[in-house]
Write an enzyme that holds these catalytic residues in place. Sequence first.
Site, PDB file in Angstrom:
ATOM      1  N   GLY A   1     -14.274  -3.903   1.094  1.00 26.58           N
ATOM      2  CA  GLY A   1     -15.642  -3.423   1.319  1.00 26.58           C
ATOM      3  C   GLY A   1     -16.048  -2.368   0.306  1.00 26.58           C
ATOM      4  O   GLY A   1     -17.161  -2.395  -0.228  1.00 26.58           O
TER       5      GLY A   1
ATOM      6  N   ARG B   1       0.832  -1.211   0.000  1.00 25.80           N
ATOM      7  CA  ARG B   1       0.000   0.000   0.000  1.00 25.80           C
ATOM      8  C   ARG B   1       0.866   1.261   0.000  1.00 25.80           C
ATOM      9  O   ARG B   1       0.458   2.278  -0.567  1.00 25.80           O
ATOM     10  CB  ARG B   1      -0.936   0.000   1.202  1.00 25.80           C
ATOM     11  CG  ARG B   1      -2.133  -0.899   0.964  1.00 25.80           C
ATOM     12  CD  ARG B   1      -3.080  -0.895   2.129  1.00 25.80           C
ATOM     13  NE  ARG B   1      -4.327  -1.555   1.760  1.00 25.80           N
ATOM     14  CZ  ARG B   1      -5.153  -2.108   2.637  1.00 25.80           C
ATOM     15  NH1 ARG B   1      -4.874  -2.073   3.920  1.00 25.80           N
ATOM     16  NH2 ARG B   1      -6.265  -2.685   2.229  1.00 25.80           N
TER      17      ARG B   1
ATOM     18  N   GLY C   1      -9.104  -8.577   0.380  1.00 27.28           N
ATOM     19  CA  GLY C   1      -7.817  -8.905   0.991  1.00 27.28           C
ATOM     20  C   GLY C   1      -7.360 -10.324   0.683  1.00 27.28           C
ATOM     21  O   GLY C   1      -6.238 -10.541   0.225  1.00 27.28           O
TER      22      GLY C   1
ATOM     23  N   LYS D   1     -17.204 -14.501   4.283  1.00 21.71           N
ATOM     24  CA  LYS D   1     -18.124 -13.515   4.875  1.00 21.71           C
ATOM     25  C   LYS D   1     -19.484 -13.643   4.208  1.00 21.71           C
ATOM     26  O   LYS D   1     -19.915 -12.781   3.439  1.00 21.71           O
ATOM     27  CB  LYS D   1     -17.558 -12.101   4.686  1.00 21.71           C
ATOM     28  CG  LYS D   1     -16.363 -11.816   5.579  1.00 21.71           C
ATOM     29  CD  LYS D   1     -15.794 -10.432   5.290  1.00 21.71           C
ATOM     30  CE  LYS D   1     -14.505 -10.496   4.526  1.00 21.71           C
ATOM     31  NZ  LYS D   1     -14.111  -9.325   3.803  1.00 21.71           N
TER      32      LYS D   1
HETATM   33  P1  ADP Z   1     -11.981 -11.465   0.688  1.00 19.83           P
HETATM   34  O1  ADP Z   1     -11.007 -11.072   1.786  1.00 19.83           O
HETATM   35  O2  ADP Z   1     -11.281 -11.701  -0.615  1.00 19.83           O
HETATM   36  O3  ADP Z   1     -13.149 -10.522   0.572  1.00 19.83           O
HETATM   37  P2  ADP Z   1     -13.325 -13.321   2.468  1.00 19.83           P
HETATM   38  O4  ADP Z   1     -12.653 -12.639   3.606  1.00 19.83           O
HETATM   39  O5  ADP Z   1     -14.814 -13.233   2.361  1.00 19.83           O
HETATM   40  O6  ADP Z   1     -12.633 -12.891   1.089  1.00 19.83           O
HETATM   41  O7  ADP Z   1     -13.031 -14.892   2.540  1.00 19.83           O
HETATM   42  C1  ADP Z   1     -11.738 -15.436   2.405  1.00 19.83           C
HETATM   43  C2  ADP Z   1     -11.596 -16.690   3.224  1.00 19.83           C
HETATM   44  O8  ADP Z   1     -12.611 -17.623   2.915  1.00 19.83           O
HETATM   45  C3  ADP Z   1     -10.280 -17.395   2.963  1.00 19.83           C
HETATM   46  O9  ADP Z   1      -9.464 -17.225   4.090  1.00 19.83           O
HETATM   47  C4  ADP Z   1     -10.680 -18.856   2.733  1.00 19.83           C
HETATM   48  O10 ADP Z   1      -9.894 -19.751   3.448  1.00 19.83           O
HETATM   49  C5  ADP Z   1     -12.109 -18.895   3.225  1.00 19.83           C
HETATM   50  N1  ADP Z   1     -12.887 -19.951   2.568  1.00 19.83           N
HETATM   51  C6  ADP Z   1     -13.042 -20.176   1.256  1.00 19.83           C
HETATM   52  N2  ADP Z   1     -13.789 -21.255   1.033  1.00 19.83           N
HETATM   53  C7  ADP Z   1     -14.125 -21.751   2.243  1.00 19.83           C
HETATM   54  C8  ADP Z   1     -14.881 -22.890   2.674  1.00 19.83           C
HETATM   55  N3  ADP Z   1     -15.434 -23.724   1.801  1.00 19.83           N
HETATM   56  N4  ADP Z   1     -15.005 -23.104   4.015  1.00 19.83           N
HETATM   57  C9  ADP Z   1     -14.442 -22.241   4.896  1.00 19.83           C
HETATM   58  N5  ADP Z   1     -13.713 -21.151   4.551  1.00 19.83           N
HETATM   59  C10 ADP Z   1     -13.558 -20.912   3.235  1.00 19.83           C
HETATM   60 MG    MG Z   2     -11.013 -11.350   3.855  1.00 22.28          MG
END
Ligand code: ADP
Ligand code: MG
Length: 390
Positions: free
Chosen positions: A368, A36, A345, A193
């Site tokens: 977000g 960043r 992230g 999430k």
């Molecule tokens: P981002 O940060 O890209 O917005 P999120 O924070 O929503 O994404 O989710 C990312 C996390 O989701 C990763 O750490 C990954 O391990 C987890 N994840 C992906 N698929 C699954 C699953 N089937 N069960 C539990 N966790 C999962």
């Molecule tokens: Mg995340």
Amino acid sequence: MSVIKMADLDLSGKRVLIREDLNVPVADGKVTSDARIRAALPTIEAALAANAAVMLVSHLGRPTEGEPEEKFSLKPVADRLGELLGRDVPLATDWIDGVDVEPGHVVLCENVRFLAGEKACDEALAMKMAALCEIFVMDAFGTAHRAQASTYGIAEHAPVACAGPLLAAELDALGKALDNPARPFVAIVGGSKVSTKLTVLDTLANLVDTLIVGGGIANTFIAAAGHNVGKSLFEKDMLGTASDLARDEHDRAEIPVPDDVVVAPEFSAAAPPATKTVAEVGDDDMILDIGPETAARFAAILKNAGTIIWNGPVGVFEFDSFGDGTRILSEAIAESDAFSVAGGGDTLAAIDKYGVRDRISYISTGGGAFLEFVEGKKLPAVEILEQRAS
Ligand code: ADP
Ligand code: MG
């Protein structure tokens, strides 16, 4: 509506306050990932080259307002920024009542979240910030969905408020992807999430042709289709919404649900992976990735896409046994001719893990903020810049 851009202003000799996103990981007084800071460099260098007196403002972490704590200090950021710029970057600890800075020089102001009233967008605080500068530059896309004193209030009161190059580039790229997207338009929404991504799905289903779901979101669709998901992460409260979305025929997105998955008895890197059809998943299984047939089917959809939006890994890619789905989809995006945009992230961590960063058209710095933009929501910090430009 449009915004004033920093590039269109004469900054020479002016006091310019730039809201940056320098919220980087710090351990033992050292910055552990400077991505960043590097992203912010061109803006800072441009302002210095234009002979502005530059003040930088950012948050770091989540300190309690009004209680400065050493572990949330921007001192390590000032040090790293100084190395990257090849010049001294002083940290101003007491800055809200006045910053000493000459044209052609830069000062980093201490963590803006140390100030009471930042998050609530306190008007008196915002006016003090605005009084420090002649030009306010908003360049922190990742915080643009929050109306706080240093992202919104200051823009209301500063003599001039404009968008910095990073923010402007981000708005252009996202606008281009969403305004008139080349079709087929495909979105991937995965990750953990689940409930917070629900409204996004509903809005996205009106925009895209195909909505690929992964992670806890896919598990919810699998459960809504009547299958056992065992111990998998999913959202019970979303089952109705998921089946509505899956059933919807009114010209909304196709939502292909996985038919094979990779399961394990527990959430761990060492857990033995097994590939099963969704009908075979048992009470003790945890679905941790999409299966190889599903990954191949989704990859074909992505290769044929005109525009791709990606937020959220489709499996627990941090564990190699459950990373194939995310790896195959990221490679498919890289090979596709589509205009592709990714944000989030963990999504960015996956992109780096699979080495496809330079083959994705645009990487959003926001998580977000990226999702809210995709949803078509107005980002408050951008809206105020638009108002100030009119
Ligand atoms: P981002 O940060 O890209 O917005 P999120 O924070 O929503 O994404 O989710 C990312 C996390 O989701 C990763 O750490 C990954 O391990 C987890 N994840 C992906 N698929 C699954 C699953 N089937 N069960 C539990 N966790 C999962
Ligand atoms: Mg995340």
